[in-house]
Design an enzyme around this catalytic site. Structure first.
Site, short mmCIF file in Angstrom:
data_model
loop_
_atom_site.label_atom_id
_atom_site.label_comp_id
_atom_site.label_asym_id
_atom_site.label_seq_id
_atom_site.Cartn_x
_atom_site.Cartn_y
_atom_site.Cartn_z
N GLU A 262 48.09 32.92 35.08
CA GLU A 262 49.11 33.78 34.47
C GLU A 262 50.49 33.21 34.72
O GLU A 262 50.95 33.13 35.86
CB GLU A 262 49.03 35.20 35.02
CG GLU A 262 50.08 36.11 34.41
CD GLU A 262 50.06 37.52 34.97
OE1 GLU A 262 50.97 38.30 34.65
OE2 GLU A 262 49.13 37.83 35.73
N LYS A 394 34.14 47.49 46.63
CA LYS A 394 34.39 46.99 45.27
C LYS A 394 34.53 48.11 44.24
O LYS A 394 34.21 47.93 43.06
CB LYS A 394 33.30 46.00 44.84
CG LYS A 394 33.16 44.78 45.74
CD LYS A 394 32.06 43.85 45.24
CE LYS A 394 31.99 42.59 46.09
NZ LYS A 394 31.48 42.83 47.43
N ASP A 470 36.55 37.23 48.55
CA ASP A 470 35.72 37.80 47.49
C ASP A 470 36.65 38.41 46.44
O ASP A 470 37.28 39.44 46.71
CB ASP A 470 34.79 38.86 48.06
CG ASP A 470 33.77 39.36 47.04
OD1 ASP A 470 33.98 39.12 45.84
OD2 ASP A 470 32.78 39.99 47.45
N HIS A 568 58.31 36.42 30.16
CA HIS A 568 56.93 36.16 29.76
C HIS A 568 56.86 35.32 28.48
O HIS A 568 55.97 34.49 28.33
CB HIS A 568 56.17 37.48 29.56
CG HIS A 568 55.62 38.03 30.84
ND1 HIS A 568 56.40 38.65 31.77
CD2 HIS A 568 54.35 38.02 31.34
CE1 HIS A 568 55.65 39.02 32.80
NE2 HIS A 568 54.41 38.65 32.56
#
Length: 581
Positions: A262, A394, A470, A568
């Site tokens: 990104e 998660k 993770d 951006h």
């Protein structure tokens, strides 16, 4: 400026990649071999200089012709009677007009905006010491040539095709394709992880009928991931790693590795780090450190379920349960047990310290030990699952937001008024108001759970991927509340982030891979801390929180100053995709 020449041995490969009837075109590649060519590269001098010359010529001849026209009107001279100088001026006018018509709306406007942005300020305001310095290469320098292939608009290195399969490998590929040999068994049967990945890759392409040529195979140690990180590999994905910082946190400087695709993310975090550094740095506090696992068991009646709850939460039984639990590892130390009942089902949340490991396997082993121990007194206990989602792993969960999971960290900094104005290009009052209406009220309107922030998940994910954590645990690790307040009579800004569920480790899992291990080493937290077990993982958690603080500060400032969209469009927009469309 330097020129890289195409080696002759790659020419036949280039010809094979081009459509029939087309021949490879020799190109000069400026700056970097991967830079896309522009029409302006054909000019013998810089584009801005050409634009300036033609723009000056255009207005000069217009001014000259207007003067001559006025003189002819005053002297009653016919306008169609022209001199040699007037003819030359007309020709120059037409030439400059055609040039400006073709290039003014494209390259000149782009260069003008870029020059204006650079002269004013860059939205991310890199530190001068961190700017990229272009290296000048002498003509007599030894430069290793990089083969170039022209594929449409992109200029990419000439691919190194994999060597052809041997007769034995072809037979194995046919066996995998036909289903007589399972793909997952290649490593164990061949004893060569690279060969297994190569055969599996070829079988995959034949079965699906689709090429994965762009997915690299060579240059990776497949032995290192066997039985630990990934099963049935066919290659690896390349993710660029950028560096933000230095982040001044608790009196120490850290260069933050961030793996991301990104645009703006690293630049934005870097600007936040600069603002924090110029204001004296940030401080962090570790509130809790404990990984959780919550099995679910069922009884025949509610009374028996309540009996188990009372037994597990009785302080007199904690020592015996701790002794059983801690057998799983010398680093596992049981800290707390909490139970919740739903009918005749019992959800028991075990919390323990896990040293420098993230600790999911460690705590699961301890839970299994306790379950086996309880079977003697609760023989009618039916173990439904070692994880009952009361952990909660998660998934966004209120229990993690309230009780915490992993490392619970609070990080704060006071940003001076001068830094807010000069580096962040906004003011304290606007930031405080924006934070209240966006991060607090706006998130509440959305019914957010742990999402009272601008983009904590961006920074957490980038650091997790770079350091071998993770990535899926970004879900709860990104729980964050960003607070801003005007202090010192309203002149300065106090900003803090509260993150109750940072789940990180410096040993085990992906942390042992060379690239991820190098990023941990950059932060000074590689491996286990032999002097104080768990200290490296705790330090990494505070670094994550400090980096989130920097990212929140910079993004909120960009929104406050109205520069988010422009940044951006400048850093996070691929012209390659637009051209291919």
């Amino acid at each position: 400026m330097y020129v890289r020449r195409r080696p002759q041995q790659c020419t036949h490969k280039v010809a094979q990649l081009l459509p029939p009837g087309r021949r490879p075109i020799k190109r000069l590649h400026h700056r970097t071999p991967s830079a896309a060519e522009k029409p302006s590269d054909a000019l013998p001098f810089p584009l801005y200089l050409a634009n300036g010359v033609f723009l000056t010529l255009f207005f000069s001849v217009v001014y000259f012709l207007l003067l001559r026209w006025r003189e002819k009107v005053r002297n009653s001279t016919p306008l169609h009677v022209v001199s040699l100088s007037e003819i030359a001026a007309v020709v120059a006018f037409v030439a400059s007009f055609i040039y400006l018509l073709g290039f003014f709306g494209i390259d000149f406007v782009h260069s003008f905006i870029a020059a204006r942005s650079s002269s004013n300020y860059d939205i991310w305001d890199y530190d001068d010491d961190n700017r990229v310095r272009h290296r000048q290469v002498n003509d007599n320098s030894n430069i290793n040539p990089i083969p170039i292939v022209n594929k449409g608009f992109a200029v990419v290195p000439c691919p190194n095709p994999l060597p052809p399969l041997t007769v034995d490998d072809e037979e194995i590929v046919d066996s995998v394709v036909s289903g007589t040999m399972p793909s997952y068994s290649l490593e164990s049967k061949l004893g060569d992880c690279y060969r297994a990945a190569k055969i599996r890759r070829e079988a995959l392409q034949r079965v699906t009928g689709r090429s994965i040529e762009g997915l690299p195979l060579d240059g990776f140690d497949y032995e290192s991931i066997l039985g630990q990180c990934c099963e049935m590999p066919v290659g690896f994905v390349q993710i660029p790693v950028g560096i933000a910082g230095p982040l001044l946190l608790d009196g120490r400087e850290y260069s933050i590795p961030m793996a991301t695709t990104e645009g703006c993310l690293v630049a934005s975090t870097n600007r936040g780090c600069k603002a924090i550094h110029l204001s004296g740095g940030a401080t962090s506090v570790l509130l809790r450190d404990g990984m959780t696992r919550a099995p679910v068991v069922r009884f025949g009646s509610v009374k028996r379920a309540a009996d188990l709850k009372l037994f597990l939460e009785d302080p007199e039984n904690f020592d015996s349960l701790s002794l059983v639990f801690n057998r799983s590892s010398r680093f596992a130390k049981l800290q707390d047990i909490k139970c919740a009942i739903a009918g005749k089902n019992v959800y028991t949340r075990f919390t323990c310290s896990t040293g420098d490991a993230m600790g999911m396997n460690m705590v699961s082993k301890g839970v299994q030990n306790v379950i086996d121990f309880l079977q003697s007194d609760f023989a009618d206990m039916d173990v439904i699952g070692i994880s009952g989602n009361y952990c909660s792993d998660k998934k966004p969960a209120a229990v993690n937001w309230v009780e915490g999971r992993g490392k619970s960290v609070v990080c704060e900094a006071i940003i001076s008024e001068q830094v807010v104005k000069k580096v962040l290009k906004t003011d304290v009052a606007s930031l405080v108001e924006l934070n209240m209406l966006k991060n607090l009220a706006g998130s509440a309107m959305a019914g957010s759970l742990g999402g009272f922030n601008a983009h904590a998940a961006n920074i957490v994910s980038a650091i997790y991927i770079a350091t071998g954590q993770d990535p899926a645990q970004n879900v709860e690790s990104s729980h964050c509340m960003t607070m801003m307040e005007a202090v010192n009579a309203g002149r300065d800004l106090q900003i803090s982030v509260t993150m109750p569920c940072i789940e990180v480790g410096t040993v085990g899992g992906g942390t042992q891979l060379p690239s991820q291990s190098a990023c941990l080493n950059l932060l000074g937290v590689k491996g286990a801390n032999n002097h104080t077990p768990g200290d490296n993982a705790r330090t990494l958690a505070t670094i994550v929180a400090g980096s989130v603080l920097a990212g929140e500060l910079s993004l909120m400032s960009a929104i406050s100053a109205g520069q988010l969209l422009n940044s951006h469009l400048k850093y996070n927009r691929s012209s390659r995709d637009l051209r291919s469309c």
